[in-house]
Write a protein that holds these residues in place. Structure first.
Motif, PDB file in Angstrom:
ATOM      1  N   ASP A 181       9.696   8.246  -0.250  1.00 55.05           N
ATOM      2  CA  ASP A 181      10.500   8.041  -1.507  1.00 55.05           C
ATOM      3  C   ASP A 181      11.904   8.814  -1.673  1.00 55.05           C
ATOM      4  N   LYS A 221       6.823  11.406  -3.309  1.00 53.79           N
ATOM      5  CA  LYS A 221       5.867  10.236  -3.337  1.00 53.79           C
ATOM      6  C   LYS A 221       6.187   9.853  -1.738  1.00 53.79           C
ATOM      7  N   ASP A 278      -5.319   3.905   4.553  1.00 52.55           N
ATOM      8  CA  ASP A 278      -5.166   2.153   4.276  1.00 52.55           C
ATOM      9  C   ASP A 278      -3.713   1.992   3.605  1.00 52.55           C
ATOM     10  N   PRO A 279      -3.227   0.928   4.318  1.00 54.02           N
ATOM     11  CA  PRO A 279      -1.684   0.571   3.978  1.00 54.02           C
ATOM     12  C   PRO A 279      -1.748   0.498   2.464  1.00 54.02           C
ATOM     13  N   GLY A 280      -0.589   1.114   1.923  1.00 49.78           N
ATOM     14  CA  GLY A 280      -0.356   0.961   0.370  1.00 49.78           C
ATOM     15  C   GLY A 280      -0.775   2.236  -0.332  1.00 49.78           C
ATOM     16  N   THR A 281      -1.646   3.051   0.384  1.00 46.08           N
ATOM     17  CA  THR A 281      -2.295   4.373  -0.275  1.00 46.08           C
ATOM     18  C   THR A 281      -0.996   5.185  -0.701  1.00 46.08           C
ATOM     19  N   GLU A 282      -1.187   5.727  -1.914  1.00 47.66           N
ATOM     20  CA  GLU A 282      -0.004   6.692  -2.200  1.00 47.66           C
ATOM     21  C   GLU A 282      -0.390   8.032  -1.977  1.00 47.66           C
ATOM     22  N   GLN A 311       2.395   2.828   5.358  1.00 48.65           N
ATOM     23  CA  GLN A 311       2.898   1.248   5.375  1.00 48.65           C
ATOM     24  C   GLN A 311       1.764   0.745   6.472  1.00 48.65           C
ATOM     25  N   PRO A 312       1.831  -0.610   6.406  1.00 49.28           N
ATOM     26  CA  PRO A 312       1.163  -1.513   7.277  1.00 49.28           C
ATOM     27  C   PRO A 312       1.279  -1.382   8.769  1.00 49.28           C
ATOM     28  N   VAL A 354       4.062   6.488   0.941  1.00 50.56           N
ATOM     29  CA  VAL A 354       3.422   5.448   1.071  1.00 50.56           C
ATOM     30  C   VAL A 354       2.973   4.971   2.586  1.00 50.56           C
ATOM     31  N   GLN A 356       0.268   7.332  11.445  1.00 50.75           N
ATOM     32  CA  GLN A 356       0.451   6.131  10.667  1.00 50.75           C
ATOM     33  C   GLN A 356       2.060   6.220  10.470  1.00 50.75           C
TER      34      GLN A 356
END
Lengths: 367, 367
Positions: free
Chosen positions: B296, B358, B343-347, B362-363, B360, B291
């Motif tokens: 951050d 952190k 899944d996209p957006g999963t932190e 990405q799509p 994240v 992925q």
């Protein structure tokens, strides 16, 4: 010299933290892994190795493990050395050849049991050859790279240091044999072997957890022995005629060209894939062979490419490793020389980065 | 960063003299060969690549040549991609898998003729796997590493520069096709391909003699295009999601885990050695997958070992490549993430050398 860009692909080892803390100055890459080459300096490391004891991170000597009913058959397919007389507990230096008799690797085979072997490899992905052969011949054998990282203890005081960690019985391990020794409740294979002529051991450390504790224990126990972090030393290994796969030989060369004919039992190594190809060279001998070569004059730099050798006005071979030897006060070198010019004492010329130099074929290596 | 010790085993290339004159600062080792990684700086090289044109010494992309009546059959044995529809003149990105479906390499296959192929390899000795398979299956095919060294021309002005050397018809070469073009009386295969998303070509330079003349000609012809020596750029390749074998995947991973399922025709790739093992994963999908991951905070250093990924308080994967992206103003990264957290957006949280950060999912990749 340029810098090396770190990445996961150039794998770290269980001892990397210790190597870095000891001030490693340079690395090579060997089996996709970091292998230290210099700590203080090539010459300082060399003198220390010959007088004291060093701990070497040689994790890059990866293992190819063969396990199962066809393990011994497969092992014999890989090498022209006759393995029938080899008992568990023995280590054999084994040329590995392809179907043309070309060298694919020059590892040490470690026989753990009749149906379980480690091949402690030089710098090529031998795992892929062994897996391909096993698949194609449909052999009943598991092949993988286990999580085993050798740690070498080398130098004249190696035995004393090792006895402090593993007990006095470590002194009874004979050359190219191994025994199982306990450390922190774990049994480790410890062999009397190593890539130097100064004597010592190789500890096959399984897993990563034990790595730094063992590293630290060796340094603590060896303080009064002047123990230091070290690594295979280019000067010492050339003096001793220890060949380096990829430097002094490639898959273009037969074992006989590499001076490894004594490890080839071509007649009796039935099953060896390269046997047919080697029968003729075994009978007639090679037309070129690895030789010790002294290069005249001031110290030459390291050999990062082929240095052509000339004799009687024509090309007769090449130098592939070279270093200034403080102890022998000459440039020591390893080269491949054609039979017309390989007699000891033959005077040649070698094209170095510093210009043409006189070179002389030696009767043997220096140490 | 430590220094790299030169030796013949870390092979130089036909372009090394040019690379050194251009002020290379760092290398990696790739297929036992020097591969430049930095000229001016990672960031300066990155901006230049995206705006101008660079000449890359990617000789380390060695070729494995298959030649003979069984060449096409052998090629299909190596990969789950269905090659039946592939015509000469095409290049296919092909996952290469072992009998368990584990990735052994992710090369580009170049079909020169029905009975002649080049496999332009990533960093593993694929030659040994291919030779072992051919030997064990007794195939009628010659396999070797020819003296071919790719030279890449990459960047938005690559087409203009190439047209000045090879003529206007170079513009007609379509993506992942190649044509034969003459230079100094020698025919060279030139493909529209390369390890960047900026567009460009790879020239398959046969032999060493043509290397520096071609290198120099490109620089002379491209002066007004601001041509520079460059190399695969870590930032740009992560932004673009170009995977690196040994970094982002190993033989532990299936092609499906690497997001390469679209290159697997597992049902129809009859003869592929890993086909049986992949049928199930092709049907059910992988449980972890590569992925794009944004990290951050301030710029992170390069990723020289696995950085663990955590989600919901447990280990859910790892980051294997990372870099600060000047253009996207975030740390861009490639990681392997379990399906519970992909899944996209999963932190997520990632353990970097600078502490927990952190992250994240990405799509998709950035470029």
């Amino acid at each position: 010299m340029a810098l090396i860009s770190p990445s996961r692909r150039l794998r770290r080892t269980p001892f990397s933290a210790g190597v870095e803390a000891a001030g490693v100055k340079a690395y090579t890459i060997y089996n996709h892994m970091l292998l230290p080459t210099v700590f203080e300096s090539l010459e300082a490391d060399y003198h220390h190795l010959k007088n004291h004891v060093q701990v070497w991170d040689v994790s890059a000597e990866r293992q190819v493990e063969l396990r199962g009913p066809d393990a011994a058959r497969l092992m014999q397919m890989l090498t022209p050395r006759d393995l029938r007389g080899m008992l568990p507990g023995r280590c054999f230096y084994v040329p590995i050849v392809d179907e043309t008799g070309g060298m694919l690797n020059d590892p040490v085979a470690v026989k753990l049991a009749e149906d379980r072997w480690w091949i402690s490899i030089a710098d090529s992905d031998l795992l892929l050859w062994v897996k391909g052969i096993a698949n194609g011949w449909r052999l009943d054998v598991l092949i993988d790279e286990p999580d085993v990282s050798p740690l070498a203890v080398q130098g004249p005081k190696a035995e004393d240091l090792m006895a402090r960690i593993f007990g006095e019985s470590i002194r009874d391990v004979r050359f190219f044999r191994f025994g199982l020794f306990e450390y922190e409740g774990q049994e480790l294979a410890v062999a009397r072997s190593g890539y130097s002529k100064q004597g010592g051991y190789e500890i096959y450390v399984e897993g990563s957890d034990l790595g730094m504790p063992l590293w630290n224990a060796l340094f603590k126990a060896g303080e009064d022995l002047n123990v230091r972090a070290g690594c295979p030393n280019a000067i010492e290994r050339i003096e001793g005629g220890l060949l380096s796969y990829g430097n002094d030989m490639t898959d273009d060369n037969t074992p006989h060209e590499c001076g490894l004919g004594r490890f080839c039992d071509t007649q009796t190594a039935i099953g060896c894939i390269g046997r047919d190809a080697l029968l003729r060279v075994a009978k007639e001998g090679p037309v070129q062979q690895v030789q010790a070569i002294a290069i005249d004059g001031d110290p030459v730099p390291g050999c990062d490419r082929i240095w052509p050798l000339y004799g009687s006005g024509r090309r007769v071979g090449q130098v592939t490793s070279a270093a200034w030897s403080p102890d022998f006060e000459t440039n020591v070198a390893i080269g491949m020389v054609r039979m017309t010019h390989w007699d000891p004492g033959t005077e040649l010329e070698v094209e170095t980065p510093l210009g043409m130099r006189k070179a002389v074929v030696q009767p043997g290596f220096w140490a």
